[in-house]
Design a protein around this motif. Sequence first.
Motif, PDB file in Angstrom:
ATOM      1  N   VAL A  93       4.788 -12.441 -48.125  1.00 11.22           N
ATOM      2  CA  VAL A  93       3.579 -12.219 -48.912  1.00 11.22           C
ATOM      3  C   VAL A  93       4.015 -12.086 -50.362  1.00 11.22           C
ATOM      4  O   VAL A  93       4.968 -11.352 -50.663  1.00 11.22           O
ATOM      5  CB  VAL A  93       2.827 -10.950 -48.468  1.00 11.22           C
ATOM      6  CG1 VAL A  93       1.575 -10.750 -49.323  1.00 11.22           C
ATOM      7  CG2 VAL A  93       2.454 -11.030 -46.993  1.00 11.22           C
ATOM      8  N   VAL A  94       3.329 -12.791 -51.276  1.00 12.58           N
ATOM      9  CA  VAL A  94       3.761 -12.803 -52.673  1.00 12.58           C
ATOM     10  C   VAL A  94       2.571 -12.668 -53.616  1.00 12.58           C
ATOM     11  O   VAL A  94       1.462 -13.109 -53.300  1.00 12.58           O
ATOM     12  CB  VAL A  94       4.550 -14.108 -52.983  1.00 12.58           C
ATOM     13  CG1 VAL A  94       3.715 -15.340 -52.717  1.00 12.58           C
ATOM     14  CG2 VAL A  94       5.072 -14.110 -54.410  1.00 12.58           C
ATOM     15  N   TYR A 128       6.994  -9.902 -51.873  1.00 17.19           N
ATOM     16  CA  TYR A 128       7.553 -10.263 -53.171  1.00 17.19           C
ATOM     17  C   TYR A 128       6.521 -10.057 -54.274  1.00 17.19           C
ATOM     18  O   TYR A 128       5.408 -10.577 -54.204  1.00 17.19           O
ATOM     19  CB  TYR A 128       7.986 -11.733 -53.190  1.00 17.19           C
ATOM     20  CG  TYR A 128       9.106 -12.068 -52.236  1.00 17.19           C
ATOM     21  CD1 TYR A 128      10.442 -11.980 -52.632  1.00 17.19           C
ATOM     22  CD2 TYR A 128       8.825 -12.490 -50.934  1.00 17.19           C
ATOM     23  CE1 TYR A 128      11.461 -12.298 -51.756  1.00 17.19           C
ATOM     24  CE2 TYR A 128       9.849 -12.819 -50.058  1.00 17.19           C
ATOM     25  CZ  TYR A 128      11.165 -12.718 -50.464  1.00 17.19           C
ATOM     26  OH  TYR A 128      12.172 -13.042 -49.590  1.00 17.19           O
ATOM     27  N   SER A 129       6.915  -9.297 -55.289  1.00 18.60           N
ATOM     28  CA  SER A 129       6.141  -9.154 -56.518  1.00 18.60           C
ATOM     29  C   SER A 129       6.959  -9.838 -57.610  1.00 18.60           C
ATOM     30  O   SER A 129       8.080  -9.399 -57.911  1.00 18.60           O
ATOM     31  CB  SER A 129       5.921  -7.675 -56.852  1.00 18.60           C
ATOM     32  OG  SER A 129       5.237  -7.017 -55.800  1.00 18.60           O
ATOM     33  N   LEU A 130       6.418 -10.892 -58.200  1.00 16.48           N
ATOM     34  CA  LEU A 130       7.188 -11.722 -59.140  1.00 16.48           C
ATOM     35  C   LEU A 130       6.633 -11.600 -60.556  1.00 16.48           C
ATOM     36  O   LEU A 130       5.451 -11.844 -60.796  1.00 16.48           O
ATOM     37  CB  LEU A 130       7.148 -13.183 -58.686  1.00 16.48           C
ATOM     38  CG  LEU A 130       7.666 -13.462 -57.268  1.00 16.48           C
ATOM     39  CD1 LEU A 130       7.493 -14.942 -56.936  1.00 16.48           C
ATOM     40  CD2 LEU A 130       9.128 -13.051 -57.130  1.00 16.48           C
ATOM     41  N   LEU A 174       2.918 -22.283 -55.372  1.00 15.17           N
ATOM     42  CA  LEU A 174       2.084 -21.240 -54.770  1.00 15.17           C
ATOM     43  C   LEU A 174       0.599 -21.589 -54.794  1.00 15.17           C
ATOM     44  O   LEU A 174      -0.205 -20.936 -54.128  1.00 15.17           O
ATOM     45  CB  LEU A 174       2.313 -19.913 -55.498  1.00 15.17           C
ATOM     46  CG  LEU A 174       3.741 -19.362 -55.446  1.00 15.17           C
ATOM     47  CD1 LEU A 174       3.851 -18.090 -56.289  1.00 15.17           C
ATOM     48  CD2 LEU A 174       4.166 -19.093 -54.006  1.00 15.17           C
ATOM     49  N   LEU A 175       0.240 -22.590 -55.573  1.00 14.64           N
ATOM     50  CA  LEU A 175      -1.146 -23.069 -55.682  1.00 14.64           C
ATOM     51  C   LEU A 175      -2.089 -21.998 -56.230  1.00 14.64           C
ATOM     52  O   LEU A 175      -3.252 -21.890 -55.832  1.00 14.64           O
ATOM     53  CB  LEU A 175      -1.651 -23.576 -54.323  1.00 14.64           C
ATOM     54  CG  LEU A 175      -0.767 -24.620 -53.620  1.00 14.64           C
ATOM     55  CD1 LEU A 175      -1.426 -25.092 -52.328  1.00 14.64           C
ATOM     56  CD2 LEU A 175      -0.467 -25.794 -54.546  1.00 14.64           C
ATOM     57  N   ILE A 176      -1.561 -21.175 -57.166  1.00 15.44           N
ATOM     58  CA  ILE A 176      -2.375 -20.197 -57.876  1.00 15.44           C
ATOM     59  C   ILE A 176      -2.114 -20.370 -59.371  1.00 15.44           C
ATOM     60  O   ILE A 176      -1.131 -20.982 -59.774  1.00 15.44           O
ATOM     61  CB  ILE A 176      -2.060 -18.751 -57.442  1.00 15.44           C
ATOM     62  CG1 ILE A 176      -0.571 -18.431 -57.610  1.00 15.44           C
ATOM     63  CG2 ILE A 176      -2.501 -18.516 -55.996  1.00 15.44           C
ATOM     64  CD1 ILE A 176      -0.199 -16.991 -57.260  1.00 15.44           C
ATOM     65  N   GLU A 177      -2.989 -19.797 -60.199  1.00 14.71           N
ATOM     66  CA  GLU A 177      -2.880 -19.978 -61.636  1.00 14.71           C
ATOM     67  C   GLU A 177      -2.093 -18.848 -62.300  1.00 14.71           C
ATOM     68  O   GLU A 177      -2.155 -17.695 -61.875  1.00 14.71           O
ATOM     69  CB  GLU A 177      -4.274 -20.051 -62.269  1.00 14.71           C
ATOM     70  CG  GLU A 177      -4.999 -21.369 -62.015  1.00 14.71           C
ATOM     71  CD  GLU A 177      -4.263 -22.563 -62.597  1.00 14.71           C
ATOM     72  OE1 GLU A 177      -3.641 -22.421 -63.671  1.00 14.71           O
ATOM     73  OE2 GLU A 177      -4.321 -23.641 -61.984  1.00 14.71           O
ATOM     74  N   GLN A 193      -4.696 -12.987 -56.490  1.00 17.58           N
ATOM     75  CA  GLN A 193      -4.556 -13.267 -55.064  1.00 17.58           C
ATOM     76  C   GLN A 193      -3.148 -12.987 -54.531  1.00 17.58           C
ATOM     77  O   GLN A 193      -2.157 -13.184 -55.234  1.00 17.58           O
ATOM     78  CB  GLN A 193      -4.901 -14.727 -54.778  1.00 17.58           C
ATOM     79  CG  GLN A 193      -6.362 -15.074 -55.009  1.00 17.58           C
ATOM     80  CD  GLN A 193      -6.633 -16.537 -54.711  1.00 17.58           C
ATOM     81  OE1 GLN A 193      -5.897 -17.421 -55.160  1.00 17.58           O
ATOM     82  NE2 GLN A 193      -7.692 -16.794 -53.952  1.00 17.58           N
ATOM     83  N   PHE A 194      -3.110 -12.527 -53.289  1.00 15.44           N
ATOM     84  CA  PHE A 194      -1.887 -12.532 -52.513  1.00 15.44           C
ATOM     85  C   PHE A 194      -1.802 -13.877 -51.800  1.00 15.44           C
ATOM     86  O   PHE A 194      -2.823 -14.457 -51.429  1.00 15.44           O
ATOM     87  CB  PHE A 194      -1.889 -11.423 -51.449  1.00 15.44           C
ATOM     88  CG  PHE A 194      -1.759 -10.036 -52.009  1.00 15.44           C
ATOM     89  CD1 PHE A 194      -0.620  -9.653 -52.690  1.00 15.44           C
ATOM     90  CD2 PHE A 194      -2.772  -9.111 -51.833  1.00 15.44           C
ATOM     91  CE1 PHE A 194      -0.493  -8.378 -53.200  1.00 15.44           C
ATOM     92  CE2 PHE A 194      -2.651  -7.832 -52.330  1.00 15.44           C
ATOM     93  CZ  PHE A 194      -1.511  -7.459 -53.017  1.00 15.44           C
ATOM     94  N   VAL A 195      -0.574 -14.354 -51.593  1.00 19.19           N
ATOM     95  CA  VAL A 195      -0.350 -15.609 -50.877  1.00 19.19           C
ATOM     96  C   VAL A 195       0.495 -15.310 -49.647  1.00 19.19           C
ATOM     97  O   VAL A 195       1.549 -14.667 -49.756  1.00 19.19           O
ATOM     98  CB  VAL A 195       0.353 -16.645 -51.769  1.00 19.19           C
ATOM     99  CG1 VAL A 195       0.539 -17.966 -51.012  1.00 19.19           C
ATOM    100  CG2 VAL A 195      -0.430 -16.880 -53.056  1.00 19.19           C
TER     101      VAL A 195
END
Length: 240
Positions: A93-94, A128-130, A174-177, A193-195
């Motif tokens: 989960v990221v 994961y928190s990036l 990740l297909l997020i912005e 969002q979480f992925v």
Amino acid sequence: MSKNTRSRNISKLIILALVLFVPGFLYIMVNQMGSNEYVKLPVFGKKELSGKMNRVMGREIPDTIFHVVKPFDFINFDGKPNQFLSTDTVISVVHLFYAKDDGLSKQLFYDMNTIAERFKENYKIRLYSLSVDSTDQSSDLLEKIADYREGMNPHWYLGHHLSVDIFDYARHNLLIEAMPDQSNPHKFIISNQFVLIDSKGRIRGFYDVGLRSEVDRLEDEIKVQVVEEIRNSPLKIEKK
């Protein structure tokens, strides 16, 4: 022999025939026509057929090439080098954040801690928190998670000094912005969002932290994905 006796004998033969043959008949019918149905999460991202066929449970299934998230290196909050998606035996989960953000990033950490506590003893789940801010240091990250450090989930990683362009990576992998805020050089626009990513690197879900129900849904769907992983590769997922 009386008619009543003959009728009773015939009835017994019919019952015996039903007991002997019906279970076998039903077993054959189930194997020929039935199928097991399991809850299965969707796979997000671009898909294309490889042109090959796979044989699954006696059926020919077209082989599909799915969008896969690529691994990369980062520095963890404890200063040690690590890798995002370093193993193909766990579910991940990221989310994105930056240390100077006390708004959305703070909410993301709060909700990630909920997930971290729920799956603290499960080595199959990595979190994961990036950081999207290249100026973030380990000290900044330690300060950010000060409230969660005691008894923290050992499988929760906070990454900075990433080996990729996180803005391009977030959009295409990740297909997020994620992008810099043009109006303020110290701020960034990040996804809320979480992925959820499976052991093959495929995206299996997006979850909006603006809705409490979405965090609950993430918990439920992590469990669903664990079941799928065990069912598909029991030895692989259970191996420490």
